[in-house]
Design a protein around this motif. Structure first.
Motif, PDB file in Angstrom:
ATOM      1  N   LEU A  11       0.809  -1.218   0.000  1.00  0.00           N
ATOM      2  CA  LEU A  11       0.000   0.000   0.000  1.00  0.00           C
ATOM      3  C   LEU A  11       0.844   1.270   0.000  1.00  0.00           C
ATOM      4  O   LEU A  11       0.487   2.259  -0.644  1.00  0.00           O
ATOM      5  N   PHE A  12       1.980   1.247   0.708  1.00  0.00           N
ATOM      6  CA  PHE A  12       2.654   2.505   1.023  1.00  0.00           C
ATOM      7  C   PHE A  12       4.116   2.604   0.614  1.00  0.00           C
ATOM      8  O   PHE A  12       4.720   3.661   0.802  1.00  0.00           O
TER       9      PHE A  12
ATOM     10  N   ARG B 259       1.554  11.314   9.575  1.00  0.00           N
ATOM     11  CA  ARG B 259       1.409   9.878   9.354  1.00  0.00           C
ATOM     12  C   ARG B 259      -0.051   9.483   9.500  1.00  0.00           C
ATOM     13  O   ARG B 259      -0.796  10.059  10.304  1.00  0.00           O
ATOM     14  N   ASN B 260      -0.442   8.470   8.716  1.00  0.00           N
ATOM     15  CA  ASN B 260      -1.810   7.977   8.825  1.00  0.00           C
ATOM     16  C   ASN B 260      -1.921   6.964   9.960  1.00  0.00           C
ATOM     17  O   ASN B 260      -0.940   6.699  10.681  1.00  0.00           O
TER      18      ASN B 260
ATOM     19  N   ASP C 103       2.965  11.742   1.632  1.00  0.00           N
ATOM     20  CA  ASP C 103       3.895  12.383   0.704  1.00  0.00           C
ATOM     21  C   ASP C 103       3.228  13.451  -0.162  1.00  0.00           C
ATOM     22  O   ASP C 103       3.888  14.072  -0.992  1.00  0.00           O
ATOM     23  N   ARG C 104       1.938  13.664   0.041  1.00  0.00           N
ATOM     24  CA  ARG C 104       1.233  14.609  -0.836  1.00  0.00           C
ATOM     25  C   ARG C 104       1.798  16.012  -0.688  1.00  0.00           C
ATOM     26  O   ARG C 104       1.972  16.730  -1.663  1.00  0.00           O
TER      27      ARG C 104
ATOM     28  N   PRO D 202       5.650  10.047  16.394  1.00  0.00           N
ATOM     29  CA  PRO D 202       4.956   9.031  17.185  1.00  0.00           C
ATOM     30  C   PRO D 202       5.698   8.709  18.475  1.00  0.00           C
ATOM     31  O   PRO D 202       6.915   8.511  18.486  1.00  0.00           O
ATOM     32  N   MET D 203       4.942   8.683  19.573  1.00  0.00           N
ATOM     33  CA  MET D 203       5.397   8.234  20.893  1.00  0.00           C
ATOM     34  C   MET D 203       6.364   9.210  21.563  1.00  0.00           C
ATOM     35  O   MET D 203       6.733   8.997  22.706  1.00  0.00           O
ATOM     36  N   GLN D 204       6.791  10.255  20.898  1.00  0.00           N
ATOM     37  CA  GLN D 204       7.734  11.187  21.512  1.00  0.00           C
ATOM     38  C   GLN D 204       7.080  12.469  21.995  1.00  0.00           C
ATOM     39  O   GLN D 204       7.668  13.225  22.762  1.00  0.00           O
TER      40      GLN D 204
END
Length: 424
Positions: A178-179, A215-216, A223-224, A233-235
């Motif tokens: 997908l990515f 991020r999704n 990247d659009r 994430p998480m930080q």
């Protein structure tokens, strides 16, 4: 009876569809990959090749992930928290049993370019092959030669601690289908060589998009809009948009100011803190002036994109009054009664982008945990901000953050108690 006769056909159709989808996923995961053939080693590495590989390792900030705190360089073991569990960085020393000592240059290149390990296993994109895929084969070989020259450390790789189904190779294969698509860096013929060099570094080894992009829900970067900012994430640090001058865009900076920030962590326009301070400390300060100017040239020309301003939700009067008292007691002595600051050591808060941008995450994080620019030869003793997380309650942090976001001409939304609790 007719319904009963239809079921076998429905099941058969579903089975065929699943087979087609599985075949598509399998093909998408091997597209562009050439079969690995036996090859000779690169031979004795010259000093120039090893020097180039060491430089590239700095540019890619490899040690930051592949070296555990207090551990041997590049021996892995460092945990990288993600929303799906913890991924542990691998041992990339030349130990034959636990590292990459028995890898060939082509196998290393396949990991960089295709995100696949020596044994064919798919790698998790916490290793940013989504950006490293643009690294040239020549640079990959130099990096490989440098890593092979390091002391071999026998340290087994730790198993990732991921939740089901994210711990399954099949799920990772679907994600990649997908990515992820293998890519090569293609110079823009309409741009000068310096811009193209900067684009190669920013989009490739420096992997800036890995932090400076939203991020999704499945962890893939969007990247659009390139370098449009996102929460790491998480930080609980927000990597601000490099496309927006209202956040971290440098379109209106001079080349020298951008270079100074990347080289020293500070400039008259601002300073780096948090994850970006770590990047300057362990990576960009060691890059050549030519490469820093190339990156600055590229970043200065990132297409501008100004997000829609958030609704300026105002805090209640009593909250702002509390924030003003907290500011007077803890902040005004350094940042000034009117948020005017005092030189580079104590930045002005009036008009400061960290204060006024849509996301309040970094402002709250600095109030709670403090923050220091990196120590570099250009600024060997940088001033920093002490943490107030123990001295102030969540309500007081929300109040003072809301106050500075609305005082002295600042016009940013209020910070809620929940905003503070998410960061704390």
């Amino acid at each position: 009876m007719r319904r009963g006769r239809r079921w076998p056909k429905v099941v058969a159709a579903l089975a065929v569809l699943l087979l087609v989808l599985a075949a598509a996923v399998a093909w998408l995961n091997v597209r562009g990959e050439a079969p690995l053939e036996p090859e000779a080693s690169l031979g004795p590495a010259t000093g120039a090749l090893l020097e180039r590989g060491a430089y590239l390792a700095r540019a890619g900030n490899c040690a930051a992930c592949h070296t555990e705190r207090g551990g041997a360089p590049f021996a892995g073991g460092k945990g990288i928290p993600t929303p799906f569990g913890t991924v542990y960085a691998s041992n990339i020393t030349p130990d034959a049993a636990t590292g990459i000592g028995n890898w060939s240059p082509s196998e290393f290149w396949r990991a960089m370019h295709h995100g696949r390990s020596k044994d064919g296993r798919l790698l998790y994109p916490a290793f940013p092959y989504t950006e490293f895929t643009r690294v040239t084969r020549e640079d990959s070989d130099a990096l490989y030669a440098f890593l092979q020259s390091q002391p071999a450390v026998r340290q087994r790789n730790r198993e990732h601690d991921l939740r089901f189904p994210y711990d399954q190779q099949a799920a990772l294969a679907v994600w990649r289908a997908l990515f992820f698509s293998p890519a090569e860096f293609e110079p823009d013929p309409s741009k000068p060589a310096e811009w193209n060099r900067g684009a190669y570094l920013v989009r490739g080894l420096a992997h800036c998009q890995a932090c400076h992009a939203p991020r999704n829900v499945l962890g893939a970067t969007n990247d659009r809009l390139e370098l449009s900012g996102g929460l790491i994430p998480m930080q609980n640090w927000y990597a601000p948009s490099l496309a927006s001058p209202a956040e971290a865009g440098v379109q209106h900076w001079s080349i020298d100011e951008i270079v100074q920030l990347l080289k020293t962590g500070m400039s008259r326009r601002g300073a780096t803190m948090g994850p970006m301070a770590e990047v300057v400390f362990s990576s960009t300060q060691f890059l050549s002036d030519a490469d820093l100017r190339a990156m600055a040239t590229f970043l200065k020309q990132v297409p501008r994109h100004d997000p829609d301003p958030p609704e300026p939700a105002r805090a209640p009067r009593e909250v702002l009054e509390l924030g003003a008292r907290v500011y007077g007691n803890h902040c005004a002595q350094c940042h000034g009664k009117q948020g005017e600051g005092a030189g580079a050591a104590y930045p002005a808060l009036a008009g400061h982008r960290t204060v006024t941008m849509g996301s309040s995450a970094n402002l709250v994080r600095v109030i709670l945990s403090g923050g220091f620019p990196p120590t570099t030869p250009g600024h060997p003793r940088p001033f920093g901000m002490q943490p107030f997380g123990q001295a102030l309650s969540d309500a007081e942090v929300a109040a003072v953050a809301s106050y500075v976001r609305s005082a002295w001409g600042n016009d940013a939304p209020a910070v809620s108690l929940l905003d503070v609790q998410r960061v704390r």
